[in-house]
Design a protein around this motif. Structure first.
Motif, PDB file in Angstrom:
ATOM      1  N   ALA A  71     -16.186  32.016 -21.850  1.00 18.02           N
ATOM      2  CA  ALA A  71     -15.195  31.283 -22.637  1.00 18.02           C
ATOM      3  C   ALA A  71     -14.750  30.059 -21.837  1.00 18.02           C
ATOM      4  N   VAL A  72     -14.887  28.899 -22.455  1.00 15.57           N
ATOM      5  CA  VAL A  72     -14.544  27.649 -21.774  1.00 15.57           C
ATOM      6  C   VAL A  72     -13.479  26.936 -22.605  1.00 15.57           C
ATOM      7  N   THR A  73     -12.365  26.606 -21.960  1.00  8.64           N
ATOM      8  CA  THR A  73     -11.312  25.893 -22.669  1.00  8.64           C
ATOM      9  C   THR A  73     -11.662  24.403 -22.765  1.00  8.64           C
ATOM     10  N   ASP A  74     -10.898  23.713 -23.590  1.00  9.23           N
ATOM     11  CA  ASP A  74     -11.139  22.286 -23.783  1.00  9.23           C
ATOM     12  C   ASP A  74     -10.951  21.509 -22.485  1.00  9.23           C
ATOM     13  N   HIS A  75      -9.937  21.870 -21.723  1.00  7.79           N
ATOM     14  CA  HIS A  75      -9.677  21.195 -20.442  1.00  7.79           C
ATOM     15  C   HIS A  75     -10.843  21.407 -19.474  1.00  7.79           C
ATOM     16  N   GLU A  76     -11.346  22.620 -19.393  1.00  8.98           N
ATOM     17  CA  GLU A  76     -12.463  22.909 -18.485  1.00  8.98           C
ATOM     18  C   GLU A  76     -13.728  22.178 -18.908  1.00  8.98           C
ATOM     19  N   LEU A  77     -13.965  22.119 -20.209  1.00  9.69           N
ATOM     20  CA  LEU A  77     -15.136  21.417 -20.723  1.00  9.69           C
ATOM     21  C   LEU A  77     -15.059  19.921 -20.418  1.00  9.69           C
ATOM     22  N   ARG A  78     -13.881  19.351 -20.559  1.00 11.71           N
ATOM     23  CA  ARG A  78     -13.707  17.930 -20.228  1.00 11.71           C
ATOM     24  C   ARG A  78     -13.925  17.681 -18.744  1.00 11.71           C
ATOM     25  N   ALA A  79     -13.433  18.585 -17.909  1.00 16.50           N
ATOM     26  CA  ALA A  79     -13.602  18.427 -16.463  1.00 16.50           C
ATOM     27  C   ALA A  79     -15.081  18.491 -16.090  1.00 16.50           C
ATOM     28  N   ILE A  80     -15.802  19.440 -16.648  1.00  7.91           N
ATOM     29  CA  ILE A  80     -17.230  19.568 -16.353  1.00  7.91           C
ATOM     30  C   ILE A  80     -17.993  18.347 -16.861  1.00  7.91           C
ATOM     31  N   SER A  81     -17.661  17.883 -18.053  1.00  9.22           N
ATOM     32  CA  SER A  81     -18.324  16.693 -18.603  1.00  9.22           C
ATOM     33  C   SER A  81     -18.054  15.463 -17.751  1.00  9.22           C
ATOM     34  N   PHE A  82     -16.820  15.316 -17.300  1.00  6.12           N
ATOM     35  CA  PHE A  82     -16.467  14.171 -16.454  1.00  6.12           C
ATOM     36  C   PHE A  82     -17.224  14.229 -15.129  1.00  6.12           C
ATOM     37  N   LEU A  83     -17.310  15.419 -14.536  1.00  2.95           N
ATOM     38  CA  LEU A  83     -18.040  15.563 -13.279  1.00  2.95           C
ATOM     39  C   LEU A  83     -19.529  15.284 -13.476  1.00  2.95           C
ATOM     40  N   ASN A  84     -20.090  15.721 -14.599  1.00  3.95           N
ATOM     41  CA  ASN A  84     -21.492  15.405 -14.901  1.00  3.95           C
ATOM     42  C   ASN A  84     -21.698  13.897 -15.005  1.00  3.95           C
ATOM     43  N   THR A  85     -20.765  13.218 -15.651  1.00  2.00           N
ATOM     44  CA  THR A  85     -20.846  11.766 -15.782  1.00  2.00           C
ATOM     45  C   THR A  85     -20.809  11.090 -14.417  1.00  2.00           C
ATOM     46  N   LEU A  86     -19.929  11.569 -13.543  1.00  2.00           N
ATOM     47  CA  LEU A  86     -19.838  10.997 -12.200  1.00  2.00           C
ATOM     48  C   LEU A  86     -21.116  11.229 -11.396  1.00  2.00           C
ATOM     49  N   ILE A  87     -21.696  12.407 -11.522  1.00  2.00           N
ATOM     50  CA  ILE A  87     -22.935  12.706 -10.802  1.00  2.00           C
ATOM     51  C   ILE A  87     -24.039  11.749 -11.234  1.00  2.00           C
ATOM     52  N   VAL A  88     -24.195  11.579 -12.524  1.00  2.00           N
ATOM     53  CA  VAL A  88     -25.234  10.678 -13.035  1.00  2.00           C
ATOM     54  C   VAL A  88     -24.955   9.237 -12.615  1.00  2.00           C
ATOM     55  N   THR A  89     -23.706   8.812 -12.680  1.00  2.00           N
ATOM     56  CA  THR A  89     -23.346   7.439 -12.325  1.00  2.00           C
ATOM     57  C   THR A  89     -23.620   7.157 -10.849  1.00  2.00           C
ATOM     58  N   PHE A  90     -23.149   8.040  -9.976  1.00  2.00           N
ATOM     59  CA  PHE A  90     -23.362   7.827  -8.542  1.00  2.00           C
ATOM     60  C   PHE A  90     -24.840   7.894  -8.171  1.00  2.00           C
ATOM     61  N   SER A  91     -25.577   8.824  -8.778  1.00  2.00           N
ATOM     62  CA  SER A  91     -27.008   8.924  -8.487  1.00  2.00           C
ATOM     63  C   SER A  91     -27.753   7.682  -8.962  1.00  2.00           C
ATOM     64  N   SER A  92     -27.412   7.195 -10.139  1.00  2.00           N
ATOM     65  CA  SER A  92     -28.060   5.995 -10.665  1.00  2.00           C
ATOM     66  C   SER A  92     -27.737   4.772  -9.811  1.00  2.00           C
ATOM     67  N   LEU A  93     -26.481   4.651  -9.407  1.00  2.00           N
ATOM     68  CA  LEU A  93     -26.084   3.532  -8.552  1.00  2.00           C
ATOM     69  C   LEU A  93     -26.814   3.588  -7.215  1.00  2.00           C
ATOM     70  N   GLY A  94     -26.884   4.764  -6.619  1.00  2.00           N
ATOM     71  CA  GLY A  94     -27.596   4.913  -5.357  1.00  2.00           C
ATOM     72  C   GLY A  94     -29.068   4.573  -5.479  1.00  2.00           C
ATOM     73  N   SER A  95     -29.702   5.022  -6.565  1.00  2.00           N
ATOM     74  CA  SER A  95     -31.122   4.721  -6.775  1.00  2.00           C
ATOM     75  C   SER A  95     -31.356   3.226  -6.972  1.00  2.00           C
ATOM     76  N   PHE A  96     -30.484   2.599  -7.758  1.00  2.00           N
ATOM     77  CA  PHE A  96     -30.619   1.158  -7.992  1.00  2.00           C
ATOM     78  C   PHE A  96     -30.479   0.369  -6.692  1.00  2.00           C
ATOM     79  N   LEU A  97     -29.461   0.705  -5.903  1.00  2.00           N
ATOM     80  CA  LEU A  97     -29.229  -0.032  -4.665  1.00  2.00           C
ATOM     81  C   LEU A  97     -30.353   0.187  -3.650  1.00  2.00           C
ATOM     82  N   LEU A  98     -30.856   1.410  -3.581  1.00  2.00           N
ATOM     83  CA  LEU A  98     -31.961   1.679  -2.668  1.00  2.00           C
ATOM     84  C   LEU A  98     -33.209   0.904  -3.085  1.00  2.00           C
ATOM     85  N   ALA A  99     -33.473   0.854  -4.384  1.00  2.00           N
ATOM     86  CA  ALA A  99     -34.618   0.085  -4.875  1.00  2.00           C
ATOM     87  C   ALA A  99     -34.436  -1.413  -4.593  1.00  2.00           C
ATOM     88  N   ALA A 100     -33.212  -1.905  -4.712  1.00  2.00           N
ATOM     89  CA  ALA A 100     -32.956  -3.319  -4.424  1.00  2.00           C
ATOM     90  C   ALA A 100     -33.216  -3.633  -2.950  1.00  2.00           C
TER      91      ALA A 100
END
Length: 93
Positions: free
Chosen positions: A4-33
């Motif tokens: 059972a996942v509450t709305d607050h927990e789901l938002r927290a997990i979604s936000f953390l997933n977004t941050l993981i993808v954002t930081f990984s993408s930024l790191g990959s872009f900068l390394l390629a540059a």
């Protein structure tokens, strides 16, 4: 097994997933540059002042920023894992 996942927990997990993808993408872009700068310098016959500055100053700084982005992605991933463990633990009680 379903948890059972509450709305607050789901938002927290979604936000953390977004941050993981954002930081990984930024790191990959900068390394390629940074790699493209170094490859460009290797291909050039004569180095201009601009290419020297890019190769010896800018590219290492870009690599360091890339490393920071990857570290932030790892920290965020651990935070998400902790959040998921908390949800699992609370759902069993």
């Amino acid at each position: 097994m379903h948890y059972a996942v509450t709305d607050h927990e789901l938002r927290a997990i979604s936000f953390l997933n977004t941050l993981i993808v954002t930081f990984s993408s930024l790191g990959s872009f900068l390394l390629a540059a940074a790699l493209s700068i170094w490859i460009g310098v290797l291909i050039e016959d004569t180095l201009t002042d601009t290419s020297k500055v890019l190769a010896y100053v800018a590219a290492p700084i870009i690599c360091l920023i890339s490393l920071v982005a990857f570290l932030l992605a790892c920290i965020t991933w651990r935070m998400r894992r902790s959040e998921l463990d908390t949800i699992r633990r609370e759902s069993r009680q």
